[in-house]
Design a protein around this motif. Structure first.
Motif, PDB file in Angstrom:
ATOM      1  N   GLU A 100       0.829  -1.203   0.000  1.00  0.00           N
ATOM      2  CA  GLU A 100       0.000   0.000   0.000  1.00  0.00           C
ATOM      3  C   GLU A 100       0.867   1.259   0.000  1.00  0.00           C
ATOM      4  OE1 GLU A 100      -3.972  -1.680   2.328  1.00  0.00           O
ATOM      5  OE2 GLU A 100      -2.574  -0.352   3.353  1.00  0.00           O
ATOM      6  N   ASN A 101       1.987   1.216   0.693  1.00  0.00           N
ATOM      7  CA  ASN A 101       2.887   2.376   0.700  1.00  0.00           C
ATOM      8  C   ASN A 101       3.463   2.645  -0.684  1.00  0.00           C
ATOM      9  OD1 ASN A 101       2.531   2.969   3.372  1.00  0.00           O
ATOM     10  ND2 ASN A 101       4.243   1.718   4.075  1.00  0.00           N
ATOM     11  N   ASN A 188      -2.614  -7.306  -7.570  1.00  0.00           N
ATOM     12  CA  ASN A 188      -3.258  -6.350  -8.474  1.00  0.00           C
ATOM     13  C   ASN A 188      -4.570  -5.776  -7.946  1.00  0.00           C
ATOM     14  OD1 ASN A 188      -4.964  -8.551  -8.722  1.00  0.00           O
ATOM     15  ND2 ASN A 188      -4.086  -9.195 -10.686  1.00  0.00           N
ATOM     16  N   ASN A 189      -4.917  -6.091  -6.677  1.00  0.00           N
ATOM     17  CA  ASN A 189      -6.100  -5.536  -6.009  1.00  0.00           C
ATOM     18  C   ASN A 189      -7.438  -5.994  -6.593  1.00  0.00           C
ATOM     19  OD1 ASN A 189      -4.756  -4.046  -4.018  1.00  0.00           O
ATOM     20  ND2 ASN A 189      -4.391  -2.348  -5.440  1.00  0.00           N
ATOM     21  N   ILE A 190      -7.460  -7.029  -7.440  1.00  0.00           N
ATOM     22  CA  ILE A 190      -8.729  -7.554  -7.938  1.00  0.00           C
ATOM     23  C   ILE A 190      -9.462  -8.238  -6.792  1.00  0.00           C
ATOM     24  CG2 ILE A 190      -9.798  -9.201  -9.521  1.00  0.00           C
ATOM     25  CD1 ILE A 190      -7.591  -8.695 -11.476  1.00  0.00           C
ATOM     26  N   ARG A 191     -10.766  -7.995  -6.696  1.00  0.00           N
ATOM     27  CA  ARG A 191     -11.554  -8.537  -5.589  1.00  0.00           C
ATOM     28  C   ARG A 191     -12.259  -9.831  -5.989  1.00  0.00           C
ATOM     29  NH1 ARG A 191     -11.716  -3.014  -4.881  1.00  0.00           N
ATOM     30  NH2 ARG A 191     -11.309  -2.316  -2.738  1.00  0.00           N
ATOM     31  N   VAL A 219      -1.261 -14.020  -3.504  1.00  0.00           N
ATOM     32  CA  VAL A 219      -1.679 -13.975  -2.104  1.00  0.00           C
ATOM     33  C   VAL A 219      -2.973 -13.184  -1.996  1.00  0.00           C
ATOM     34  CG1 VAL A 219      -1.077 -13.203   0.220  1.00  0.00           C
ATOM     35  CG2 VAL A 219       0.677 -14.198  -1.258  1.00  0.00           C
ATOM     36  N   LEU A 220      -3.960 -13.756  -1.325  1.00  0.00           N
ATOM     37  CA  LEU A 220      -5.249 -13.109  -1.129  1.00  0.00           C
ATOM     38  C   LEU A 220      -5.350 -12.610   0.304  1.00  0.00           C
ATOM     39  CD1 LEU A 220      -7.454 -15.818  -2.885  1.00  0.00           C
ATOM     40  CD2 LEU A 220      -6.415 -13.788  -3.914  1.00  0.00           C
ATOM     41  N   VAL A 221      -5.781 -11.360   0.461  1.00  0.00           N
ATOM     42  CA  VAL A 221      -5.944 -10.772   1.787  1.00  0.00           C
ATOM     43  C   VAL A 221      -7.386 -10.316   1.941  1.00  0.00           C
ATOM     44  CG1 VAL A 221      -3.532 -10.043   1.894  1.00  0.00           C
ATOM     45  CG2 VAL A 221      -5.261  -8.452   1.020  1.00  0.00           C
ATOM     46  N   GLY A 232      -6.854  -6.276   5.105  1.00  0.00           N
ATOM     47  CA  GLY A 232      -5.407  -6.394   5.095  1.00  0.00           C
ATOM     48  C   GLY A 232      -4.822  -7.616   5.758  1.00  0.00           C
ATOM     49  N   TYR A 233      -5.646  -8.564   6.216  1.00  0.00           N
ATOM     50  CA  TYR A 233      -5.104  -9.767   6.854  1.00  0.00           C
ATOM     51  C   TYR A 233      -4.974 -10.895   5.831  1.00  0.00           C
ATOM     52  CZ  TYR A 233      -5.432  -7.805  11.522  1.00  0.00           C
ATOM     53  OH  TYR A 233      -5.236  -7.030  12.630  1.00  0.00           O
ATOM     54  N   PRO A 234      -3.849 -11.619   5.822  1.00  0.00           N
ATOM     55  CA  PRO A 234      -3.662 -12.726   4.868  1.00  0.00           C
ATOM     56  C   PRO A 234      -4.742 -13.782   5.022  1.00  0.00           C
ATOM     57  CG  PRO A 234      -1.591 -12.179   5.982  1.00  0.00           C
ATOM     58  CD  PRO A 234      -2.671 -11.421   6.693  1.00  0.00           C
TER      59      PRO A 234
END
Length: 281
Positions: A100-101, A188-191, A219-221, A232-234
């Protein structure tokens, strides 16, 4: 006249006699087992000496145990266990915050997300029903536990509270066939929506189109949508992607990052502002 000190057998003769006697004793002991009772008596006779020789070590160990009480050790172990779980929970968010940073470098002055109240609970039992994935924990309403509260371990999301009692609660694990969680790809932030398959270590992503950018190893969070699981949690890692054009949607499987088959302690999360609002009311 006889001498006062008579000479005995020569050294060579005595050595020969000693060798013959030794070989005879070895043969009798090895082949005929003739000294078993003798060894038993010798061991019994020497055992007090062995205890006496070990006595200083026993005294030192007893003194050390007296200096450190059992209660102190139990308290120290519990304190270290709590610290380990809290540290693990914080580490889970580092990879997400790092990504995110990078994406939001221009917004570094934005307010920091609020923290969550953390309650540690211990596993009591596992549901024996082969068609469900549920566990019982040793905390309930007396400890502030409520329905739909999210649980994590040191690796990732475990599930959510399903039923609450006074001193215990029933937890629905991620892989139960009735459970679903909103997630997003860290790459890639795809939901997506990750649902339980009924197996202990498998999830599947629902309604994934063939054009979706999803790959093995992603990895899905938790996305934070729905308000049950904090963002934001794995959650899981993609293990299989099958884009068969004959099927309406792609088949995507993922493995939970939490150790669902080795649960001993869990960490329950609640937003700090929720407690503050309750106190105000």
């Amino acid at each position: 006249m006889d001498t006062i000190f008579s000479r005995g057998p020569s050294l060579a003769t005595r050595l020969t006699m000693a060798v013959i006697l030794s070989c005879t004793l070895i043969f009798v002991d090895h082949k005929l087992d003739g000294f078993q009772s003798t060894r038993l008596y010798l061991n019994s006779a020497l055992s007090p000496l062995q205890y006496i020789a070990n006595l200083p070590s026993l005294i030192l160990n007893l003194s050390a145990k007296k200096l450190t009480s059992h209660q102190d050790l139990v308290a120290e172990n519990q304190r270290l266990t709590d610290q380990l779980f809290i540290a693990g929970e914080k580490l889970q968010r580092f990879a997400v915050l790092e990504q995110e940073n990078k994406d939001l470098r221009a917004l570094l002055d934005a307010p920091i997300a609020a923290d969550y109240k953390k309650i540690i609970a211990e596993l009591m039992s596992v549901d024996r029903n082969p068609f469900s994935r549920q566990i019982m924990i040793n905390k309930g309403t007396l400890s502030g536990i409520y329905r739909s509260q999210a649980l994590v371990d040191e690796f990732g999301v475990i599930g959510q509270v399903m039923e609450v009692g006074t001193t215990n609660s029933r937890v629905l694990l991620l892989t139960d066939v009735t459970h679903s969680i909103p997630v997003r790809s860290l790459r890639n932030n795809i939901r997506f929506i990750a649902s339980g398959s009924g197996g202990i270590n498998e999830l599947f992503l629902e309604h994934v189109t063939h054009s979706s950018d999803v790959a093995v190893g992603d990895v899905l969070v938790s996305s934070g949508l729905g308000g049950v699981f904090p963002a934001g949690y794995p959650v899981a890692k993609v293990t299989k992607v099958d884009k068969d054009e004959r099927q309406e949607f792609a088949t995507v499987l993922a493995m939970p990052l939490a150790a669902l088959d080795r649960i001993k302690y869990v960490l329950l999360l609640e937003h700090e502002t929720s407690f503050q609002n309750e106190e105000v009311q």
